[in-house]
Design a protein around this motif. Sequence first.
Motif, PDB file in Angstrom:
ATOM      1  N   VAL A 140     -72.592  -4.076 -64.055  1.00 26.53           N
ATOM      2  CA  VAL A 140     -71.220  -4.464 -63.719  1.00 26.53           C
ATOM      3  C   VAL A 140     -70.202  -3.570 -64.424  1.00 26.53           C
ATOM      4  O   VAL A 140     -69.393  -2.903 -63.775  1.00 26.53           O
ATOM      5  CB  VAL A 140     -70.968  -5.950 -64.071  1.00 26.53           C
ATOM      6  CG1 VAL A 140     -69.520  -6.325 -63.750  1.00 26.53           C
ATOM      7  CG2 VAL A 140     -71.926  -6.855 -63.317  1.00 26.53           C
ATOM      8  N   VAL A 141     -70.240  -3.577 -65.751  1.00 26.04           N
ATOM      9  CA  VAL A 141     -69.215  -2.850 -66.509  1.00 26.04           C
ATOM     10  C   VAL A 141     -69.320  -1.343 -66.293  1.00 26.04           C
ATOM     11  O   VAL A 141     -68.337  -0.676 -65.956  1.00 26.04           O
ATOM     12  CB  VAL A 141     -69.329  -3.182 -68.017  1.00 26.04           C
ATOM     13  CG1 VAL A 141     -68.328  -2.346 -68.816  1.00 26.04           C
ATOM     14  CG2 VAL A 141     -69.084  -4.667 -68.253  1.00 26.04           C
ATOM     15  N   LEU A 145     -67.771  -0.849 -62.382  1.00 27.89           N
ATOM     16  CA  LEU A 145     -66.364  -0.694 -62.747  1.00 27.89           C
ATOM     17  C   LEU A 145     -66.076   0.627 -63.449  1.00 27.89           C
ATOM     18  O   LEU A 145     -64.916   0.952 -63.710  1.00 27.89           O
ATOM     19  CB  LEU A 145     -65.930  -1.862 -63.638  1.00 27.89           C
ATOM     20  CG  LEU A 145     -66.044  -3.263 -63.013  1.00 27.89           C
ATOM     21  CD1 LEU A 145     -65.455  -4.303 -63.955  1.00 27.89           C
ATOM     22  CD2 LEU A 145     -65.334  -3.319 -61.661  1.00 27.89           C
ATOM     23  N   LEU A 176     -64.129  -8.213 -62.450  1.00 24.39           N
ATOM     24  CA  LEU A 176     -65.206  -8.320 -63.436  1.00 24.39           C
ATOM     25  C   LEU A 176     -65.728  -9.739 -63.517  1.00 24.39           C
ATOM     26  O   LEU A 176     -66.949  -9.966 -63.515  1.00 24.39           O
ATOM     27  CB  LEU A 176     -64.691  -7.859 -64.807  1.00 24.39           C
ATOM     28  CG  LEU A 176     -65.641  -8.078 -65.993  1.00 24.39           C
ATOM     29  CD1 LEU A 176     -66.958  -7.367 -65.778  1.00 24.39           C
ATOM     30  CD2 LEU A 176     -64.974  -7.624 -67.296  1.00 24.39           C
ATOM     31  N   CYS A 180     -69.526 -10.977 -62.493  1.00 25.42           N
ATOM     32  CA  CYS A 180     -70.378 -11.634 -63.484  1.00 25.42           C
ATOM     33  C   CYS A 180     -70.911 -12.949 -62.936  1.00 25.42           C
ATOM     34  O   CYS A 180     -72.076 -13.311 -63.180  1.00 25.42           O
ATOM     35  CB  CYS A 180     -69.608 -11.879 -64.780  1.00 25.42           C
ATOM     36  SG  CYS A 180     -69.298 -10.394 -65.753  1.00 25.42           S
TER      37      CYS A 180
END
Length: 206
Positions: A140-141, A145, A176, A180
């Motif tokens: 994710v991070v 992103l 975000l 999550c």
Amino acid sequence: MLEHRTVGQLMTRKVARVQRGTMFREIVAVLKENDITAVPVVDDAGHPVGVVSEADLLTGGGEGGHAAATAETLMTSPAVCAGPGWSFVEAAHVMKEHRVKRLPVVDEEGRLVGIVSRGDLLDVFLRPDHAIRAEIIEDVVVRALHEPPSAVGVEVGDGLVTLSGSLRRKSLIPVLVQMCRGVDGVVAVREHLTFDIDDTADTPGE
């Protein structure tokens, strides 16, 4: 894009089954021997045509009584089935919609290849916290992103994700959080995030 675990990954592959003509007592024996509460009924080609549950056995029998009952007369039909490529979210939705506790899983030819239960789906939420944390940071991070892993603090306890730190843009915060929530095993997400640039402000009219 993150993908939920599939039915094919969660299902039980060794599946007890009975034929249309299987008699009442034999069905009871199959349930007991396999420690299950329901069994798919398949045709000669292995296609599920129904499901016989303990409830069906207790209420079925018809005019001939239980001794003369067969799987075909007792089963709930048609069988509500899932595909191995379904996400566990799709399977859970279908179970809820049809009020069933399990779904036979069929291949592209409609043949029985497994079974997935509510318990199998709930196993997703027993993922170790460290595995959830690693997926959020890496997938994710960083990958989704394009933020450095040090930008966001990720703490996970019993499936509860807590996010801290600072992102480049304010608009990334809800993205975000939503991503999550889509990670398998996440029960809830709370955030204490700040941002460098507010890119959500209204743009002045021309």
